[in-house]
Structure formats: C-alpha cells, structure tokens
Write an enzyme that holds these catalytic residues in place. Sequence first.
Site, short mmCIF file in Angstrom:
data_model
loop_
_atom_site.label_atom_id
_atom_site.label_comp_id
_atom_site.label_asym_id
_atom_site.label_seq_id
_atom_site.Cartn_x
_atom_site.Cartn_y
_atom_site.Cartn_z
N ASP A 67 -28.13 -7.52 3.06
CA ASP A 67 -27.38 -6.65 2.16
C ASP A 67 -26.17 -7.35 1.54
O ASP A 67 -25.80 -8.46 1.94
CB ASP A 67 -26.93 -5.36 2.89
CG ASP A 67 -26.40 -5.64 4.30
OD1 ASP A 67 -26.08 -6.80 4.61
OD2 ASP A 67 -26.28 -4.68 5.08
N ASN A 136 -23.64 4.93 12.97
CA ASN A 136 -24.46 6.09 12.57
C ASN A 136 -25.95 5.76 12.58
O ASN A 136 -26.76 6.52 12.09
CB ASN A 136 -24.03 6.60 11.19
CG ASN A 136 -24.16 5.53 10.11
OD1 ASN A 136 -24.68 4.45 10.37
ND2 ASN A 136 -23.69 5.83 8.92
N HIS A 138 -27.33 3.08 11.12
CA HIS A 138 -27.86 2.36 9.96
C HIS A 138 -28.28 0.93 10.30
O HIS A 138 -27.76 0.32 11.23
CB HIS A 138 -26.89 2.42 8.76
CG HIS A 138 -25.69 1.54 8.83
ND1 HIS A 138 -24.46 1.95 8.37
CD2 HIS A 138 -25.51 0.27 9.26
CE1 HIS A 138 -23.60 0.96 8.52
NE2 HIS A 138 -24.21 -0.05 9.06
N GLU A 143 -28.38 3.96 5.14
CA GLU A 143 -27.60 5.00 5.78
C GLU A 143 -28.51 6.18 6.18
O GLU A 143 -29.61 6.32 5.65
CB GLU A 143 -26.53 5.51 4.80
CG GLU A 143 -25.49 4.46 4.41
CD GLU A 143 -24.41 4.25 5.46
OE1 GLU A 143 -24.71 4.24 6.66
OE2 GLU A 143 -23.24 4.08 5.06
#
Length: 241
Positions: A67, A136, A138, A143
């Site tokens: 990313d 979370n 990810h 996400e």
Amino acid sequence: MRIVKCNDYDKMSQCAANIIASQMILKPDSVLGLATGSSPVGTYKCLIDMYNNEDITFKEITSINLDEYVGLGSENDQSYKYFMMQHLFNHVDMNEKNINVPNGLEKDTAFECERYDSVIENAGGIDLQLLGIGHNGHIGFNEPCDTFKKNTNCVCLTQTTIDANRRFFQDEKDVPRKAYTMGIGSIFGAKKILMVVSGKDKSEVVKRAFFGPITPEVPASILQLHQDFILVGDQDALCLV
Ligand code: GLP
C-alpha cells in the site's frame, strides 16, 4: 493456519526472516509481497544481517508492496516507498527496477489501481506475502467493510487507522486520509502468507481475526481459509489464543 509463538519481538523477527530467507534460497527470483508498519521492521533488520553474511541475495527478487498513502511521493519521509528504502532496500542488492509500490502521487485513481493489478499479474502473482495487522483487523489498508475487496483500490482510512498512524506525523491533520491498497483477492492469491504480530495491544484483534467468524468486518479473518498461512507472533500478541 499455523501459529508460531515466539518469546519476544526479536525472536518473532528472526523466525519471520528465516521463513522469508528460505523462500529466497529455494526460489531466488521470488516475488515478495512486502509490508510496512512497526511489526516487520525487525524482520527487515534480520534479512539485512543475512544479506551481509552472504546467506541471501535480493538480486533477482521482485517486491510488490501492499500500500501507499495518497498524496505522498517517494521522497516524503512518511511515504511507504521511503520506509521501504530506509528499512530494507537501501541496504541490500535489490534491483531498483524490481521494486513496486503504488504511486501515491497518481491522481487518476482508476488508472493507478489497474496499473498496480497489472504489476501483480505480470509478475506472475506473489510467492510470499508478508503482512502486519491493524487494530481493526485491516490488512494492507483494506479497512473493515461489508465486502472483501478483490483488487487494488483507493480507500478512505477509518478514524481508528488515522489515530494509529498519528504517531508517525507531526500533526493529526498531516495524516493522509486516503491510501492505495492491494486488494484482499491479490493478498489471498499469494502462494504463502506470513503475518507478524507483536504486543498486547494486538491480542484482541488476533483472537477476533483468527478464532472468530470470517467476515469483511475483520478483513484479516479471511486468512483462516488460506492453504498456507503462518502467523508468527510474540507471547503478548498471542496471549489470548
Ligand atoms: C498500517 C499498514 C499495515 C500495517 C498496520 C499495522 O496501517 N498499512 O500494512 O499492518 O499499519 O502497523 P503496525 O505494525 O505498526 O502496528
């Protein structure tokens, strides 16, 4: 899914580096999917040591990073391209031509996403994908969501992620709100997946992702279905499993 529990961060890093090094020795022209964040920094240090000992070479390796922040170029010290140069590529014999990171400065989102998918396809897919995990759940910057995104996409980062990444920036307003990320489909398509996870603050998400239901609300949970997924963690991160 295989889980390797290590005593501490250093042992975790050495173990992960050993797995990557064995991949590189068995297939010197491997395509490595690489990750940023604090979790893999120790792994990269160990790989650099192995390179300095002439145990491994990066000469024929292709890297495809997960990313990049939208709006940050490679010379920005918060960009993931910069991170990779700093923590790994500047220290080994990697061929610059074989380094791939999404172009954070590309404004044409559709173009960049398609381009990055072609990079993955033209490389023949990923042999080994290294991952960290967000609080979370990810992976990359995929996400929590109502579907698993297959291909490279441009995401709006959640507040949890912005808060978690805040520590690297001078001001909260400097934290980018968007990022390009490899899709879950491409990550899942890797022949081997290796996740490194460290620290008590990750123990809850490890339990949810790998011992809870498989759901796009916890993107990493899909890795439960991968045929060659290895989770290497320290005792703190794995204390609930
Ligand atoms: C960022 C990266 C992820 C990484 C996550 C966790 O969001 N996009 O690839 O896994 O941070 O980072 P850390 O290892 O610093 O906890």
